[in-house]
Design an enzyme around this catalytic site. Structure first.
Site, PDB file in Angstrom:
ATOM      1  N   ARG A  22       0.828  -1.223   0.000  1.00 56.45           N
ATOM      2  CA  ARG A  22       0.000   0.000   0.000  1.00 56.45           C
ATOM      3  C   ARG A  22       0.849   1.255   0.000  1.00 56.45           C
ATOM      4  O   ARG A  22       0.610   2.177  -0.783  1.00 56.45           O
ATOM      5  CB  ARG A  22      -0.930   0.036   1.217  1.00 56.45           C
ATOM      6  N   ASN A  75      -6.039  -2.525   1.849  1.00 55.76           N
ATOM      7  CA  ASN A  75      -6.030  -3.981   2.008  1.00 55.76           C
ATOM      8  C   ASN A  75      -7.457  -4.493   2.174  1.00 55.76           C
ATOM      9  O   ASN A  75      -8.257  -3.886   2.883  1.00 55.76           O
ATOM     10  CB  ASN A  75      -5.235  -4.383   3.255  1.00 55.76           C
TER      11      ASN A  75
END
Length: 92
Positions: free
Chosen positions: A19, A37
């Site tokens: 990320r 996520n």
């Protein structure tokens, strides 16, 4: 023309700085949107901007950060909605 990329990245993509790395890459490319996520182990990404920059981000997504192992990316392209002012990480 501004486009939107909505992608689901599969493989070993959580717990490997995916990320944060995606956010940094998208920001360098001047894109807006978010990355987060999912509970099933995938990473979801929505990015808007120049189509060439989005393709560069998608190419990066196949590699990801050093420890990532991407096995598949499901992607959907559409016209940009201009709903984002920056590129952020999200808790989904």
């Amino acid at each position: 023309m501004q486009k939107r990329l909505h992608a689901f990245v599969c493989g070993r993509v959580q717990g490997v700085w995916y990320r944060a790395s995606a956010q940094k890459t998208a920001q360098k490319l001047g894109l807006h949107g978010w990355v987060g996520n999912l509970a099933d182990g995938r990473v979801e990404l929505v990015a808007e901007g120049d189509e060439q920059a989005l393709q560069q981000l998608l190419d990066w997504c196949w590699q990801g950060p050093t420890l990532a192992q991407v096995t598949d990316i499901q992607q959907e392209w559409s016209d940009a909605t201009h709903a984002f002012s920056d590129f952020s990480t999200q808790r989904l």
